[in-house]
Design an enzyme around this catalytic site. Structure first.
Site, mmCIF file in Angstrom:
data_model
loop_
_atom_site.group_PDB
_atom_site.id
_atom_site.type_symbol
_atom_site.label_atom_id
_atom_site.label_comp_id
_atom_site.label_asym_id
_atom_site.label_seq_id
_atom_site.Cartn_x
_atom_site.Cartn_y
_atom_site.Cartn_z
ATOM 1 N N LYS A 80 0.858 -1.187 0.000
ATOM 2 C CA LYS A 80 0.000 0.000 0.000
ATOM 3 C C LYS A 80 0.893 1.234 0.000
ATOM 4 C CE LYS A 80 -4.457 1.142 0.564
ATOM 5 N NZ LYS A 80 -5.683 0.492 0.117
ATOM 6 N N GLY A 181 -18.850 8.092 -0.521
ATOM 7 C CA GLY A 181 -17.932 8.519 -1.583
ATOM 8 C C GLY A 181 -18.093 7.583 -2.763
ATOM 9 N N VAL A 183 -17.337 4.292 -3.270
ATOM 10 C CA VAL A 183 -17.937 2.975 -3.012
ATOM 11 C C VAL A 183 -19.321 3.130 -2.376
ATOM 12 C CG1 VAL A 183 -17.676 0.798 -1.754
ATOM 13 C CG2 VAL A 183 -15.671 1.878 -2.789
HETATM 14 P P1 NAD Z 1 -13.947 8.030 -0.972
HETATM 15 O O1 NAD Z 1 -12.933 8.983 -0.477
HETATM 16 O O2 NAD Z 1 -14.512 8.223 -2.322
HETATM 17 O O3 NAD Z 1 -15.149 7.932 0.053
HETATM 18 C C1 NAD Z 1 -15.008 7.961 1.440
HETATM 19 C C2 NAD Z 1 -16.107 8.877 1.955
HETATM 20 O O4 NAD Z 1 -16.156 8.766 3.380
HETATM 21 C C3 NAD Z 1 -15.885 10.346 1.616
HETATM 22 O O5 NAD Z 1 -17.046 10.871 1.014
HETATM 23 C C4 NAD Z 1 -15.598 10.985 2.978
HETATM 24 O O6 NAD Z 1 -16.054 12.317 3.054
HETATM 25 C C5 NAD Z 1 -16.351 10.068 3.901
HETATM 26 N N1 NAD Z 1 -15.909 10.065 5.300
HETATM 27 C C6 NAD Z 1 -14.637 10.092 5.791
HETATM 28 N N2 NAD Z 1 -14.671 10.021 7.137
HETATM 29 C C7 NAD Z 1 -15.968 9.933 7.498
HETATM 30 C C8 NAD Z 1 -16.654 9.820 8.743
HETATM 31 N N3 NAD Z 1 -15.994 9.780 9.905
HETATM 32 N N4 NAD Z 1 -18.005 9.749 8.738
HETATM 33 C C9 NAD Z 1 -18.692 9.794 7.581
HETATM 34 N N5 NAD Z 1 -18.103 9.909 6.369
HETATM 35 C C10 NAD Z 1 -16.764 9.963 6.331
HETATM 36 O O7 NAD Z 1 -13.281 6.570 -0.843
HETATM 37 P P2 NAD Z 1 -13.796 5.206 -1.460
HETATM 38 O O8 NAD Z 1 -12.953 4.877 -2.637
HETATM 39 O O9 NAD Z 1 -15.272 5.215 -1.559
HETATM 40 O O10 NAD Z 1 -13.354 4.209 -0.304
HETATM 41 C C11 NAD Z 1 -14.105 4.089 0.897
HETATM 42 C C12 NAD Z 1 -13.500 3.012 1.769
HETATM 43 O O11 NAD Z 1 -13.475 1.773 1.047
HETATM 44 C C13 NAD Z 1 -12.039 3.262 2.188
HETATM 45 O O12 NAD Z 1 -11.820 2.705 3.453
HETATM 46 C C14 NAD Z 1 -11.248 2.491 1.140
HETATM 47 O O13 NAD Z 1 -9.962 2.142 1.608
HETATM 48 C C15 NAD Z 1 -12.141 1.278 0.978
HETATM 49 N N6 NAD Z 1 -11.983 0.565 -0.294
HETATM 50 C C16 NAD Z 1 -12.191 1.209 -1.472
HETATM 51 C C17 NAD Z 1 -12.076 0.502 -2.655
HETATM 52 C C18 NAD Z 1 -12.345 1.154 -3.976
HETATM 53 O O14 NAD Z 1 -12.438 0.416 -4.986
HETATM 54 N N7 NAD Z 1 -12.515 2.452 -4.051
HETATM 55 C C19 NAD Z 1 -11.714 -0.846 -2.632
HETATM 56 C C20 NAD Z 1 -11.533 -1.479 -1.398
HETATM 57 C C21 NAD Z 1 -11.666 -0.755 -0.239
#
Ligand code: NAD
Length: 358
Positions: A80, A181, A183
């Site tokens: 990572k 966000g 996902v």
């Molecule tokens: P993203 O940044 O698009 O979305 C995350 C969202 O969470 C943002 O809108 C942010 O404002 C919000 N957020 C942050 N802290 C918060 C809180 N305390 N309370 C409420 N909302 C909060 O990221 P993403 O790509 O959607 O990823 C989300 C999670 O999924 C992360 O943990 C990431 O590591 C994990 N993940 C993502 C993927 C992927 O394909 N994008 C794959 C596996 C795991």
């Protein structure tokens, strides 16, 4: 405490720190294991309060990638990257070009893709300086943003969890989503289409309002999401949502979401099990995105094109593995995270044996 004694270190093969004065890049690339193949995992850009916090996040996320890639049966190890900085104000093409040079310096032992705060457009700059960057757009092997496949896996995993906990489908059930966000937002659309009711929150209120506008979701404050009446709690923000403080507040019987490192501690995993909740382990349910990235790495290595059918086959197999984990938890009366951890560690050890013998 030194790096080597830190609980998050967990026998990492390598931890690299990079600094580029011109672009301002400060990044850490952690390679937990290459036993099953080159390590692969997203790059997160976050305004960490300290270098220690960035390092701890990189180590925990990288270890989780080893587990995730093993459980998804990919020929990849776990790694990572984290970039220290605010993705809303500090992104520049030069920063991501410098990141590309950092990835290249790891000589193929780490493949980068996107994570929180990083998009395919950012990675296109990194790709100018390293071939070890995936999750891109615009070439035949390209897999694009992994989020839609992650969200599809999480959606299917929620369906499995709900079936086991309530013996029912999603129609009329309430799902609370923390973080809408990439996902979480796509997950909300899928759940809405399947007839579920939604309660959503996001620290970025505009994101929550946008999702509510298209799905009819109720919006709540970030801290209030742990107290709402819902059958499913889907953590889709950052890590540590499930801890000894939030757990007693949850009313849902199913915890299933896209976020990485949802359990703040192994203790929280035990407590959750003892409370009778069904937890779909994060690195199992959210493996769809890395499967999609793996399809791009595979296509690049073979000089071929991205194959959606390969992705679907791997995702279906992953969901069977999730179902097996849930079944074994019931049969063996043990928490799901312990069972998933055993499966992952056994597969990593197999990889280590195979690489030692040939
Ligand atoms: P993203 O940044 O698009 O979305 C995350 C969202 O969470 C943002 O809108 C942010 O404002 C919000 N957020 C942050 N802290 C918060 C809180 N305390 N309370 C409420 N909302 C909060 O990221 P993403 O790509 O959607 O990823 C989300 C999670 O999924 C992360 O943990 C990431 O590591 C994990 N993940 C993502 C993927 C992927 O394909 N994008 C794959 C596996 C795991």
């Amino acid at each position: 405490m030194t790096l080597f004694d830190s609980p998050a270190f967990d026998a990492h093969e390598a931890v690299h720190a990079f600094h580029d004065a011109k672009s301002g890049l400060k990044c850490i690339i952690a390679v937990h294991s290459t036993a099953r193949g080159p390590s692969a995992g997203g790059c997160r850009m976050w305004a960490y309060p300290s270098a220690e916090a960035a390092l701890e996040d990189a180590l925990k996320l990288s270890r989780a990638m080893s587990y995730k890639n093993a459980v998804a049966d990919l020929e990849l190890g776990g790694g990572k990257a984290v970039i220290v900085g605010d993705s809303r104000t500090q992104k520049t093409p030069e920063l991501f070009e410098a990141f590309g040079r950092a990835v290249d310096a790891v000589c193929g032992r780490y493949w980068a893709a996107e994570d929180v705060g990083v998009t395919p457009a950012d990675l296109a700059h990194a790709r100018k300086h390293s071939r070890y960057v995936a999750g891109l757009d615009g070439h035949p092997a390209a897999s694009g943003d992994p989020s839609p496949v992650t969200a599809e896996g999480v959606f299917r995993g929620i369906r499995l969890g709900v079936q086991r906990a309530y013996g029912a489908g999603l129609e009329g059930l309430t799902v609370a989503i923390q973080g809408v966000g990439h996902v979480g937002g796509l997950l909300a659309d899928k759940l809405h289409a399947a007839g579920a009711r939604l309660i959503v929150t996001d620290v970025n209120e505009a994101s929550a309002r946008a999702v509510a506008g298209r799905t009819g979701a109720e919006v709540t404050r970030p801290d209030a999401i742990f107290d709402v009446h819902a059958q499913v709690f889907a953590p889709c923000a950052l890590g540590g949502a499930i801890n000894l403080e939030t757990l007693p507040r949850l009313k849902a019987r199913v915890i299933a979401g896209g976020a990485n490192n949802q359990l703040a501690s192994a203790e929280a995993g035990r407590a959750l099990y003892e409370k009778g909740l069904i937890y779909c382990p994060d690195y199992v349910i959210n493996g769809g995105g890395i499967i999609n990235v793996a399809a791009e790495i595979r296509a690049l290595d073979r000089g071929g094109a991205y194959e959606p059918a390969w992705v679907e086959a791997k995702l279906s197999r992953l969901m069977q593995t999730l179902d097996e984990v849930l079944q074994r938890s019931k049969d063996e009366q043990r928490p799901t995270h312990e069972i998933a951890g055993e499966i992952a560690r056994a597969r990593i050890a197999e990889g280590r044996g195979a690489s030692a013998h040939g």
